[in-house]
Design an enzyme around this catalytic site. Sequence first.
Site, PDB file in Angstrom:
ATOM      1  CG  PHE A  24      -2.004   1.050   1.206  1.00  0.00           C
ATOM      2  CD1 PHE A  24      -3.068   0.635   0.670  1.00  0.00           C
ATOM      3  CD2 PHE A  24      -1.891   2.174   1.924  1.00  0.00           C
ATOM      4  CE1 PHE A  24      -4.264   1.560   0.471  1.00  0.00           C
ATOM      5  CE2 PHE A  24      -2.980   3.152   1.768  1.00  0.00           C
ATOM      6  CZ  PHE A  24      -4.114   2.718   1.275  1.00  0.00           C
TER       7      PHE A  24
ATOM      8  CG  ASP B 155      -0.981  -2.196   6.653  1.00  0.00           C
ATOM      9  OD1 ASP B 155      -2.229  -2.486   7.063  1.00  0.00           O
ATOM     10  OD2 ASP B 155      -0.690  -1.080   6.058  1.00  0.00           O
TER      11      ASP B 155
ATOM     12  CE1 TYR C  80      -9.738   3.355   6.163  1.00  0.00           C
ATOM     13  CE2 TYR C  80      -8.950   4.532   8.213  1.00  0.00           C
ATOM     14  CZ  TYR C  80      -8.932   4.005   6.851  1.00  0.00           C
ATOM     15  OH  TYR C  80      -7.603   4.335   6.209  1.00  0.00           O
ATOM     16  CE  LYS C  81      -8.760   0.646   4.128  1.00  0.00           C
ATOM     17  NZ  LYS C  81      -7.325   0.399   4.177  1.00  0.00           N
TER      18      LYS C  81
ATOM     19  NE  ARG D 174      -9.691  -2.165  -3.536  1.00  0.00           N
ATOM     20  CZ  ARG D 174      -9.106  -1.576  -2.521  1.00  0.00           C
ATOM     21  NH1 ARG D 174      -8.240  -2.178  -1.922  1.00  0.00           N
ATOM     22  NH2 ARG D 174      -9.960  -0.768  -2.013  1.00  0.00           N
TER      23      ARG D 174
HETATM   24  C1  LIG Z   1      -6.546   1.530   4.208  1.00  0.00           C
HETATM   25  C2  LIG Z   1      -4.923   1.260   4.325  1.00  0.00           C
HETATM   26  C3  LIG Z   1      -4.198   2.260   4.978  1.00  0.00           C
HETATM   27  C4  LIG Z   1      -4.748   3.448   5.454  1.00  0.00           C
HETATM   28  O1  LIG Z   1      -3.751   4.208   6.229  1.00  0.00           O
HETATM   29  P1  LIG Z   1      -4.221   5.443   6.839  1.00  0.00           P
HETATM   30  O2  LIG Z   1      -3.509   5.912   7.815  1.00  0.00           O
HETATM   31  O3  LIG Z   1      -5.580   5.200   7.833  1.00  0.00           O
HETATM   32  O4  LIG Z   1      -5.017   6.396   5.871  1.00  0.00           O
HETATM   33  C5  LIG Z   1      -2.896   1.608   5.236  1.00  0.00           C
HETATM   34  N1  LIG Z   1      -2.408   0.639   4.817  1.00  0.00           N
HETATM   35  C6  LIG Z   1      -3.420  -0.351   4.087  1.00  0.00           C
HETATM   36  C7  LIG Z   1      -2.763  -1.925   3.472  1.00  0.00           C
HETATM   37  C8  LIG Z   1      -4.675   0.029   3.804  1.00  0.00           C
HETATM   38  O5  LIG Z   1      -5.411  -0.759   3.164  1.00  0.00           O
END
Ligand SMILES: *Cc1c(COP(=O)(O)O)cnc(C)c1O
Length: 420
Positions: free
Chosen positions: A128, A205, A230-231, A380
């Site tokens: 990511f 992560d 939030y997911k 997705r």
């Molecule tokens: C959604 C997501 C993030 C988001 O990071 P934020 O700090 O909340 O913006 C980070 N890593 C992965 C793999 C994600 O899917």
Amino acid sequence: MQESQARELAAELDRRDQIGWLRERFVVESDGPIYLDGNSLGRLPLRSLARLDQVLRAEWGGGLVGSWDGWIDLPSRVGDELGQHLLGAGPGQVLVADSTTVNLFKLASSALDARPGRSTIVSDRGNFPTDRYLLEGLAKQRGLRLDLVDFPEVEGPSPDLVAKVLSDDTALLALSHVDYRSGALADMTGINRVAHSSGALVLWDLCHSVGAVPIELDSSGADLAAGCTYKYLNAGPGSPAFLYARADLQASLRQPIWGWFGQTDQFAMSQGYQPVAGLGRFQSGSPNVIGIALVDEGVRLLAEAGIQAVREKSLALTSLLIELHDAWLANLGFELMSPRDPRLRGSQVTLRHPDAYRVCRAMIADARVIADFRAPDRLRLGCAAPTTSFGEVCEAVIRIRQLVQSGRHLAEAAQPSRST
Ligand SMILES: *Cc1c(COP(=O)(O)O)cnc(C)c1O
């Protein structure tokens, strides 16, 4: 397969759904779209509305500053619940705080300090973006090397492939547990083992796995992890993230943002930073009380259903989606970019299509199916088990098929905008 046959099959799966009741605990408008984007922003739990009202009206409005007595332990209390029910982590190792980006930075920075003399960070080139950027920044600040490895996109990194790219110069290995592009689920135990045998620390992560797949941080030998809420945890846009640091590592870790919430005897207001003994040292400033209350609600709902039941339904949903893709979409230019083996799959199905962006826009505008697009050509389809029915998955594929067969997506602009 006939559409009527598929609809019957889906209806039967919905009747047998052990956690079908869970969907009624969320705000779902009866005439709303089919939502296959819970992997980006989970739905709103009904109980969160009442909890918000309580936190705002009674605790803040009524209790005023005195409510801090009950608020101050929220980061560790909700962290422990999250650890127990969804992360396989014993108490005192999970904290709800900050954002994923900030937590990853804090953990990575402390891990690098804990491996002096080693000068390489290893990650996945497909990781990511925020993960790559913060590692890039850390490497630059410290004069270290960042090795971004090209692991296979659909299968993700395996212990064997990881073993090949580590050396006795590797300080930190940072990977996603579930790949945000393909949904590939990594072998956490195997990868921890090979990383430890080369003396590196591992930072996971968990954004795309927490709340979707069972996670066993303690028994897999994990060192450090962070993820968002939030997911699949349904805590709302921008809700606070969490971090995990294994108990026996905590004393040797120093995170870079020294603040009063990590200070021994915080309210003595004394001179000189002296971090608390445990995980609390990873706190910096005031916790987001309102946000953490919603994390609490999200965790409770999933704990009530049980992560194993959530996982079983999620695999059945993604299996159905793949089966329908094979039957109806593969001959329309779509290609599956997620693992076929359910053991290697998170809770999403990714399809490649040359017009993926336009298909995605037309799905939202014309077909009332919300999914998301990822450059350059990926669609997705997230299957958040608590809030997605088999009927919806079936109907979504039928609508995508009709859309592409009719060529209606070709009327959409070919350019991506910023917020999908
Ligand atoms: C959604 C997501 C993030 C988001 O990071 P934020 O700090 O909340 O913006 C980070 N890593 C992965 C793999 C994600 O899917």
